[in-house]
Design a protein around this motif. Structure first.
Motif, mmCIF file in Angstrom:
data_model
loop_
_atom_site.group_PDB
_atom_site.id
_atom_site.type_symbol
_atom_site.label_atom_id
_atom_site.label_comp_id
_atom_site.label_asym_id
_atom_site.label_seq_id
_atom_site.Cartn_x
_atom_site.Cartn_y
_atom_site.Cartn_z
ATOM 1 N N VAL A 170 33.321 30.427 -6.098
ATOM 2 C CA VAL A 170 31.868 30.463 -5.850
ATOM 3 C C VAL A 170 31.275 31.775 -6.376
ATOM 4 O O VAL A 170 30.198 31.788 -6.969
ATOM 5 C CB VAL A 170 31.561 30.294 -4.348
ATOM 6 C CG1 VAL A 170 30.063 30.431 -4.090
ATOM 7 C CG2 VAL A 170 32.036 28.932 -3.853
ATOM 8 N N ASP A 176 38.682 29.654 -3.150
ATOM 9 C CA ASP A 176 37.381 28.987 -3.103
ATOM 10 C C ASP A 176 36.258 30.014 -3.168
ATOM 11 O O ASP A 176 35.276 29.839 -3.887
ATOM 12 C CB ASP A 176 37.241 28.170 -1.812
ATOM 13 C CG ASP A 176 38.144 26.939 -1.804
ATOM 14 O OD1 ASP A 176 38.681 26.605 -2.880
ATOM 15 O OD2 ASP A 176 38.308 26.342 -0.739
ATOM 16 N N THR A 235 22.073 21.440 6.008
ATOM 17 C CA THR A 235 21.922 20.396 4.998
ATOM 18 C C THR A 235 20.767 20.795 4.114
ATOM 19 O O THR A 235 19.890 21.534 4.545
ATOM 20 C CB THR A 235 21.616 19.008 5.603
ATOM 21 O OG1 THR A 235 20.655 19.183 6.630
ATOM 22 C CG2 THR A 235 22.844 18.352 6.128
ATOM 23 N N SER A 236 20.786 20.327 2.909
ATOM 24 C CA SER A 236 19.759 20.733 1.956
ATOM 25 C C SER A 236 18.394 20.221 2.403
ATOM 26 O O SER A 236 18.298 19.336 3.231
ATOM 27 C CB SER A 236 20.073 20.172 0.588
ATOM 28 O OG SER A 236 19.943 18.777 0.638
ATOM 29 N N GLY A 242 19.830 21.631 -3.267
ATOM 30 C CA GLY A 242 20.711 20.528 -2.889
ATOM 31 C C GLY A 242 22.172 20.745 -3.229
ATOM 32 O O GLY A 242 23.011 19.920 -2.904
ATOM 33 N N ILE A 243 22.494 21.871 -3.893
ATOM 34 C CA ILE A 243 23.892 22.045 -4.276
ATOM 35 C C ILE A 243 24.756 22.323 -3.046
ATOM 36 O O ILE A 243 25.965 22.107 -3.050
ATOM 37 C CB ILE A 243 24.061 23.135 -5.344
ATOM 38 C CG1 ILE A 243 25.414 22.962 -6.049
ATOM 39 C CG2 ILE A 243 23.880 24.526 -4.776
ATOM 40 C CD1 ILE A 243 25.583 23.733 -7.305
ATOM 41 N N ASP A 249 24.780 20.528 -0.473
ATOM 42 C CA ASP A 249 25.348 19.226 -0.102
ATOM 43 C C ASP A 249 26.624 18.947 -0.883
ATOM 44 O O ASP A 249 27.584 18.401 -0.343
ATOM 45 C CB ASP A 249 24.343 18.093 -0.365
ATOM 46 C CG ASP A 249 23.281 18.016 0.719
ATOM 47 O OD1 ASP A 249 23.377 18.794 1.687
ATOM 48 O OD2 ASP A 249 22.368 17.185 0.593
ATOM 49 N N ARG A 250 26.599 19.302 -2.162
ATOM 50 C CA ARG A 250 27.811 19.126 -2.972
ATOM 51 C C ARG A 250 28.947 19.960 -2.371
ATOM 52 O O ARG A 250 30.029 19.458 -2.121
ATOM 53 C CB ARG A 250 27.530 19.555 -4.421
ATOM 54 C CG ARG A 250 28.732 19.854 -5.261
ATOM 55 C CD ARG A 250 29.555 18.624 -5.625
ATOM 56 N NE ARG A 250 28.892 17.747 -6.547
ATOM 57 C CZ ARG A 250 28.961 16.412 -6.496
ATOM 58 N NH1 ARG A 250 29.676 15.829 -5.555
ATOM 59 N NH2 ARG A 250 28.328 15.667 -7.367
ATOM 60 N N PHE A 251 28.664 21.253 -2.117
ATOM 61 C CA PHE A 251 29.706 22.125 -1.563
ATOM 62 C C PHE A 251 30.223 21.578 -0.240
ATOM 63 O O PHE A 251 31.422 21.543 0.006
ATOM 64 C CB PHE A 251 29.165 23.541 -1.343
ATOM 65 C CG PHE A 251 28.984 24.324 -2.619
ATOM 66 C CD1 PHE A 251 29.930 24.275 -3.623
ATOM 67 C CD2 PHE A 251 27.862 25.121 -2.801
ATOM 68 C CE1 PHE A 251 29.772 25.004 -4.797
ATOM 69 C CE2 PHE A 251 27.698 25.848 -3.972
ATOM 70 C CZ PHE A 251 28.650 25.800 -4.963
ATOM 71 N N ARG A 252 29.296 21.153 0.610
ATOM 72 C CA ARG A 252 29.727 20.728 1.944
ATOM 73 C C ARG A 252 30.477 19.405 1.923
ATOM 74 O O ARG A 252 31.160 19.068 2.877
ATOM 75 C CB ARG A 252 28.536 20.678 2.903
ATOM 76 C CG ARG A 252 28.094 22.090 3.305
ATOM 77 C CD ARG A 252 27.245 22.094 4.542
ATOM 78 N NE ARG A 252 27.913 21.456 5.639
ATOM 79 C CZ ARG A 252 27.409 20.447 6.340
ATOM 80 N NH1 ARG A 252 26.212 19.977 6.044
ATOM 81 N NH2 ARG A 252 28.075 19.918 7.323
ATOM 82 N N SER A 253 30.341 18.649 0.837
ATOM 83 C CA SER A 253 31.086 17.390 0.778
ATOM 84 C C SER A 253 32.462 17.598 0.146
ATOM 85 O O SER A 253 33.228 16.658 0.004
ATOM 86 C CB SER A 253 30.296 16.339 -0.006
ATOM 87 O OG SER A 253 30.327 16.631 -1.383
ATOM 88 N N LEU A 254 32.775 18.844 -0.248
ATOM 89 C CA LEU A 254 34.071 19.121 -0.862
ATOM 90 C C LEU A 254 35.057 19.657 0.183
ATOM 91 O O LEU A 254 34.647 20.304 1.143
ATOM 92 C CB LEU A 254 33.916 20.162 -1.977
ATOM 93 C CG LEU A 254 33.082 19.722 -3.185
ATOM 94 C CD1 LEU A 254 32.894 20.878 -4.145
ATOM 95 C CD2 LEU A 254 33.743 18.555 -3.886
ATOM 96 N N PRO A 255 36.345 19.409 -0.037
ATOM 97 C CA PRO A 255 37.327 19.871 0.945
ATOM 98 C C PRO A 255 37.627 21.364 0.779
ATOM 99 O O PRO A 255 38.764 21.772 0.709
ATOM 100 C CB PRO A 255 38.562 19.022 0.627
ATOM 101 C CG PRO A 255 38.439 18.726 -0.829
ATOM 102 C CD PRO A 255 36.976 18.632 -1.119
ATOM 103 N N MET A 256 36.577 22.179 0.691
ATOM 104 C CA MET A 256 36.774 23.612 0.489
ATOM 105 C C MET A 256 36.619 24.362 1.804
ATOM 106 O O MET A 256 36.162 23.805 2.796
ATOM 107 C CB MET A 256 35.759 24.139 -0.532
ATOM 108 C CG MET A 256 34.315 23.937 -0.112
ATOM 109 S SD MET A 256 33.155 24.158 -1.474
ATOM 110 C CE MET A 256 32.915 25.931 -1.408
#
Lengths: 326, 279
Positions: B26, B22, B277-278, B102-103, B105-112
């Motif tokens: 990134v 991961d 959070t963004s 806001g990206i 938020d995308r990262f934090r919503s992923l199971p990474m």
């Protein structure tokens, strides 16, 4: 039916603002729930709590069978989130963005590339797939962002104001895309400021204001409560207001609204066009009344709010402008 | 429920190897920016050249390093240290930008892995630092700086500079997650990094400081880093090192700081990221 999203008593406070005050939600498998409310109603906060981005102060929630508080990683592997601002990397191409998301979902290099290609095709972005996403239009970015949410084919999708800030054409495109997803069996939680959007896309609607539910039901049920469509009539001269009001009263469900010194009258009606016809006939028989405009319109979020809360939706316009310019 | 689990392609909880992967994904994403916006890189590389030339030709005549060596030779180690420390601002700015756009938020919503965004960012910034060290070394060679020790010592010198820079990156990562916008980060880092690099032996010899300031210079990790790189490149003799433990053992002292910074700021930043959070 199993609830794919289930929340009980969610609360969240930010300093002196109660963003959520005891929200319950249930979204059965394969259905669409719209969370409808004005800016600042708590829509985004709800979404953030359910997608593990924010920890609620109290309450419980499960998403796709996983506990949001106890097992956030499992939740993340089963949801796709598409936010209010398209969360794509503007320096990466559309293809690279989707491959990155795929790899971070743990799909592996090869599968991520295949999946990215599939999604670009599905969202009509194949031609633009090799360009950095900063060259995309607003609608294209939103579609790319939504594609990102779908990379791992998650059973639950959460879309936070998917069409806010889009031009009408892109909005219609987005609706088509979302309807396709729903037809494919996805469970979807959607937030919106537009009753029309909720109406078109959702099975159930929860109307929220100040972090709490103020109404729930199907679009038809809500509209029945707000009295369906509106007849609006604009007069040249306010002195005939009383006579026109009594005509409207014959078809109105509930009160007839009179504004602008008697020049604008609004009534919720049942029977749509038929009611409009009766109003026009009635008004024509009145001597000396000049009608500038007359029309039939669907209830707006404002009407829903007015009926349900007795006050208009306090849409923070300054906030909206700020969002639009972002 | 079983149909649900089958439906999702994602795998949750992929262990330490997954975390590394991961982080690398990134980092690759960050490095693409060099390719797409080469202007950024140009400025990253021009500013160290400018510093070398400014100090060499503007202050070069006025400052005497005191140990008989010439100022340009003395200067380069200091410029190396200053530039790689300043480079950490990049880490903070990159994260602040991700928050703003806001990206995150995308990262934090992923199971990474929760550390991947930070590991990826700090790692990709090592690449920037390697490039600017190469450019500075070449500029240094042009104006008369020479490596007077062996290749191994030289590599150890560059390695130490990169390691210290990596640690400072984590400090700036934390700051980047705290500040409200990218603009703030540049000023915030300036306030921290300017005194650290200027109140040190990077540009002027220790002898020019006295009292409290002298103590600060002696124990400032940037001084130790500078002293260590001068010694490893053979630009000063360890025998003439100031009489303080930090200056007598500059490599060890610098490494202690690296460990200390990482032990404090890695968990602090990761914890902050989990709650970010963004905006």
């Amino acid at each position: 039916m199993t609830a794919m999203i289930s929340a009980r008593g969610l609360t969240k406070r930010f300093k002196d603002v109660e963003a959520l005050s005891g929200l319950d939600l249930d979204v059965p498998e394969g259905t669409v729930l719209a969370l409808l409310g004005p800016n600042g109603a708590g829509k985004t906060t709800s979404v953030r709590c359910l997608t593990t981005l924010l920890r609620p102060d109290s309450g419980t929630a499960t998403v796709a069978g996983a506990d949001v508080l106890a097992d956030p990683d499992l939740v993340r592997s089963r949801i796709g989130l598409s936010g209010q601002y398209a969360a794509v990397d503007e320096h990466l191409t559309g293809f690279e963005n989707l491959v990155m998301v795929g790899r971070l979902y743990g799909l592996g290099r090869q599968r991520s590339r295949e999946r990215a290609q599939e999604l670009l095709e599905r969202f009509d972005l194949t031609d633009a797939g090799g360009r950095p996403s900063k060259t995309y239009s607003g609608g294209m970015r939103r579609r790319l962002d939504l594609a990102g949410a779908l990379v791992a084919s998650p059973p639950v999708l959460v879309l936070d104001e998917p069409t806010t800030g889009l031009d009408p054409r892109s909005r219609l495109q987005m609706w088509d895309v979302i309807r396709d997803l729903v037809a494919g069996g996805a469970t979807l939680l959607l937030t919106t400021q537009y009753l029309e959007e909720a109406d078109r896309l959702a099975d159930d609607i929860v109307v929220i204001d100040h972090g709490r539910e103020i109404a729930r039901g199907t679009a038809d049920e809500l509209k029945a409560r707000t009295g369906g469509e509106r007849v609006e009539i604009v007069l040249a001269d306010g002195s005939h207001a009383e006579a026109v009001r009594s005509v409207l009263a014959t078809v109105a469900v509930g009160e007839v609204g009179v504004e602008e010194n008697g020049r604008e009258l609004t009534a919720a009606v049942e029977g749509g066009v038929l009611a409009l016809q009766r109003v026009l006939t009635g008004v024509q028989e009145l001597p000396g009344v000049e009608v500038l405009d007359v029309g039939l319109r669907r209830p707006t979020l404002d009407d829903v709010f007015l009926t349900l809360t007795g006050h208009a939706a306090e849409t923070d316009t300054s906030d909206e402008t700020a969002e639009a310019t972002r | 429920m079983s149909t649900t689990e089958k439906a999702s392609l994602a795998r949750a909880g992929r262990g330490p190897l997954g975390a590394l992967e991961d982080g690398w994904v990134v980092a690759q994403r960050n490095l693409v920016k060099i390719k797409r916006v080469p202007e950024v890189l140009v400025f990253v590389l021009i500013s160290p050249i400018m510093f070398v030339l400014l100090f060499a030709f503007v202050f070069g005549g006025a400052i005497d390093p005191g140990d008989g060596s010439n100022y340009r030779e003395f200067l380069i180690g200091g410029i190396f240290a200053q530039t790689v420390v300043f480079g950490a601002t990049f880490t903070g700015a990159g994260l602040a930008e991700d928050m703003q756009k806001g990206i995150i938020d995308r990262f934090r919503s992923l199971p990474m892995s929760p550390s991947a965004v930070l590991v990826g960012r700090t790692t990709s910034d090592v690449v920037y630092n390697v490039l600017s060290l190469i450019i500075m070394a070449l500029t240094g060679l042009l104006i008369g700086w020479r490596v007077r020790e062996g290749v191994l010592d030289m590599l150890a010198g560059f390695g130490l500079l990169l390691l210290f820079a990596y640690a400072v990156s984590w400090v700036m990562a934390y700051v980047g997650l705290l500040v409200p916008s990218v603009e703030v980060i540049n000023n915030a880092s300036f306030i921290v990094i300017m005194p650290l690099t200027f109140v040190s032996n990077a540009f002027v010899p220790l002898e020019s400081f006295s009292g409290v300031l002298r103590q600060f210079v002696l124990w400032n990790p940037v001084s130790a880093l500078t002293q260590a790189s001068r010694e490893l490149f053979g630009n000063t003799s360890p025998a003439s090192a100031p009489d303080a433990w930090s200056m007598q053992h500059p490599v060890l002292y610098t490494l202690l700081w690296v460990v200390l910074i990482l032990v404090v700021f890695v968990p602090l930043s990761v914890n902050r990221y989990r709650r970010a959070t963004s905006r």
